[in-house]
Enzyme design. Structure first.
Site, mmCIF file in Angstrom:
data_model
loop_
_atom_site.group_PDB
_atom_site.id
_atom_site.type_symbol
_atom_site.label_atom_id
_atom_site.label_comp_id
_atom_site.label_asym_id
_atom_site.label_seq_id
_atom_site.Cartn_x
_atom_site.Cartn_y
_atom_site.Cartn_z
ATOM 1 N N HIS A 177 0.859 -1.195 0.000
ATOM 2 C CA HIS A 177 0.000 0.000 0.000
ATOM 3 C C HIS A 177 0.888 1.236 0.000
ATOM 4 C CE1 HIS A 177 -3.696 2.200 1.967
ATOM 5 N NE2 HIS A 177 -3.067 2.976 1.100
ATOM 6 N N GLU B 249 -10.890 3.741 6.175
ATOM 7 C CA GLU B 249 -9.781 4.634 6.595
ATOM 8 C C GLU B 249 -10.416 5.710 7.471
ATOM 9 O OE1 GLU B 249 -7.902 6.838 3.391
ATOM 10 O OE2 GLU B 249 -6.230 7.477 4.668
ATOM 11 N N ASP C 169 1.898 4.107 2.656
ATOM 12 C CA ASP C 169 0.850 4.931 2.042
ATOM 13 C C ASP C 169 1.449 6.037 1.160
ATOM 14 O OD1 ASP C 169 -1.760 5.534 1.414
ATOM 15 O OD2 ASP C 169 -2.302 6.350 3.375
ATOM 16 N N ASP C 170 1.850 7.150 1.767
ATOM 17 C CA ASP C 170 2.421 8.281 1.011
ATOM 18 C C ASP C 170 3.666 8.743 1.777
ATOM 19 O OD1 ASP C 170 0.178 8.855 -1.053
ATOM 20 O OD2 ASP C 170 -0.861 8.653 0.855
HETATM 21 N N1 ADE Z 1 -4.498 8.704 -2.126
HETATM 22 C C1 ADE Z 1 -3.245 8.776 -1.652
HETATM 23 N N2 ADE Z 1 -3.223 8.464 -0.369
HETATM 24 C C2 ADE Z 1 -4.492 8.168 -0.004
HETATM 25 C C3 ADE Z 1 -5.125 7.760 1.204
HETATM 26 N N3 ADE Z 1 -4.441 7.587 2.343
HETATM 27 N N4 ADE Z 1 -6.448 7.565 1.201
HETATM 28 C C4 ADE Z 1 -7.144 7.742 0.085
HETATM 29 N N5 ADE Z 1 -6.603 8.111 -1.075
HETATM 30 C C5 ADE Z 1 -5.287 8.320 -1.123
HETATM 31 ZN ZN ZN Z 2 -3.662 4.821 0.445
#
Ligand code: ADE
Ligand code: ZN
Length: 346
Positions: free
Chosen positions: A25, A207, A285-286
């Protein structure tokens, strides 16, 4: 492992870093570090609304998912050429290799690029070339196309059409972006079509959104993994379903912290998910936006919550088992994981 090796607690942080793992992810656009955003803006003759790398980084103070997405989509605006997508992919893969990631399944958001006139061909070819070159770094890499759930079903179908000439270059589809108000069932027909095409299916659910979204991701979209899913703890029947069907959850602790899903890492429910027998995994995630790559997610979460070596093993093993790699490849990686734990116990 039949008899679990006794790993001294002092060795746990080092083991968390060195153990082989998969990352399932990670949004590749979320790996764009401010330095790379500035470099790509310069290369493409673009002016950013921030005077410096430091001022851009200082803007990364989020209150919820939407406050992050607004900055994240703006950052992705510097990506224009195939080389840009390749360079972004390689920068992440080098970072992943340093974290002993042997397998990664990277999300990408084509609609945020095609809306700006960048072609699907440019996006997919650049990322796929990075996946191919990832092998030389020791990382098996694939890409998963995500539909933006704040856009319409029609736009998702158009995106799928544009991507089909490259069907062999991505392994599945996902669903991301603003969750609340955009339940999975909005995309029931697109996912049904993707299923017919033999694509793997995943979706962000639970989430910020309620357990009902996790139910519909499972029962309507028929996804194989749930991205995040941390809100599932509020529904006992859902927890039983996830455990019984061994549906993996791709959990992202530092993301949850930065987007205020939990008030602190200590309050994160990763341990509760494992205790309930769920197939949880740890992911970034990011990473460029949330203060850490996958190893930072492991080490900071373990330090904050007191998870132990057995749980570290379970999380890493889950990451391989939950991946979409070949069964023989998974067995090979899990043998490497077993060896890393046996070594740490000596
Ligand atoms: N796009 C990038 N990161 C995300 C996240 N945590 N939740 C939903 N969309 C995303
Ligand atoms: Zn995500």
């Amino acid at each position: 492992m039949p008899s679990f090796p006794d790993v001294p607690a002092a060795r746990l942080p080092g083991l968390l870093r060195s153990m082989p793992k998969a990352e399932l992810h990670m949004h590749i656009e979320g790996s764009l570090e401010p330095e790379l955003i500035f470099a790509l803006a310069h290369r493409n003759g673009l002016t950013l609304p921030y005077p410096s790398v430091e001022s851009l980084r200082a803007a990364y103070a989020f209150t919820d998912l939407q406050s992050f997405l607004d900055i994240y989509y703006a950052g992705a605006g510097v990506l224009q050429t195939e080389q840009d997508f390749y360079d972004m992919g390689m920068a992440y893969l080098r970072r992943a290799a340093a974290d002993h990631v042997l397998r990664t399944e990277m999300f990408f958001d084509p609609q945020t690029h095609t809306a700006r006139g960048v072609t699907m061909d440019t996006v997919i070819r650049g990322l796929h070339r990075a996946c191919v070159d990832g092998a030389a770094l020791g990382v098996s890499a694939e890409i998963i196309l995500c539909f933006l759930r704040h856009l319409s079903e029609r736009e998702a179908f158009e995106t799928l059409e544009q991507a089909l000439p490259f069907r062999d270059l991505f392994i599945g589809v996902g669903l991301d972006s603003s969750e609340l108000g955009h339940p999975p069932e909005k995309f029931a027909r697109v996912f049904a079509r993707c299923r017919e095409l033999g694509l793997h299916l995943v979706a962000h659910a639970g989430e910020e959104g309620p357990p009902a979204y996790v139910w519909s991701a499972l029962d309507v979209l028929k996804v194989e993994r749930i991205d995040h899913g941390v809100q599932s703890v509020h529904d006992a029947a859902l927890m039983r379903r996830l455990a019984q069907d061994r549906i993996p959850l791709t959990v992202c602790p530092l993301s949850n912290l930065r987007l205020c899903v939990f008030p602190s890492l200590q309050a994160h429910n990763l341990g509760a998910l494992l205790d309930a027998g769920l197939v949880a995994t740890v992911n970034s995630d990011d990473p460029a936006y949330f203060g850490g790559y996958v190893n930072d997610n492991y080490t900071q979460t373990f330090a904050a919550t007191g998870l132990n070596a057995r749980q570290a093993y379970t999380l890493a093993r889950n990451s391989f088992e939950a991946s979409f790699a070949q069964a023989s490849q998974k067995r090979h990686w899990i043998a490497q994981l077993d060896a890393a734990f046996a070594q740490a116990a000596l």
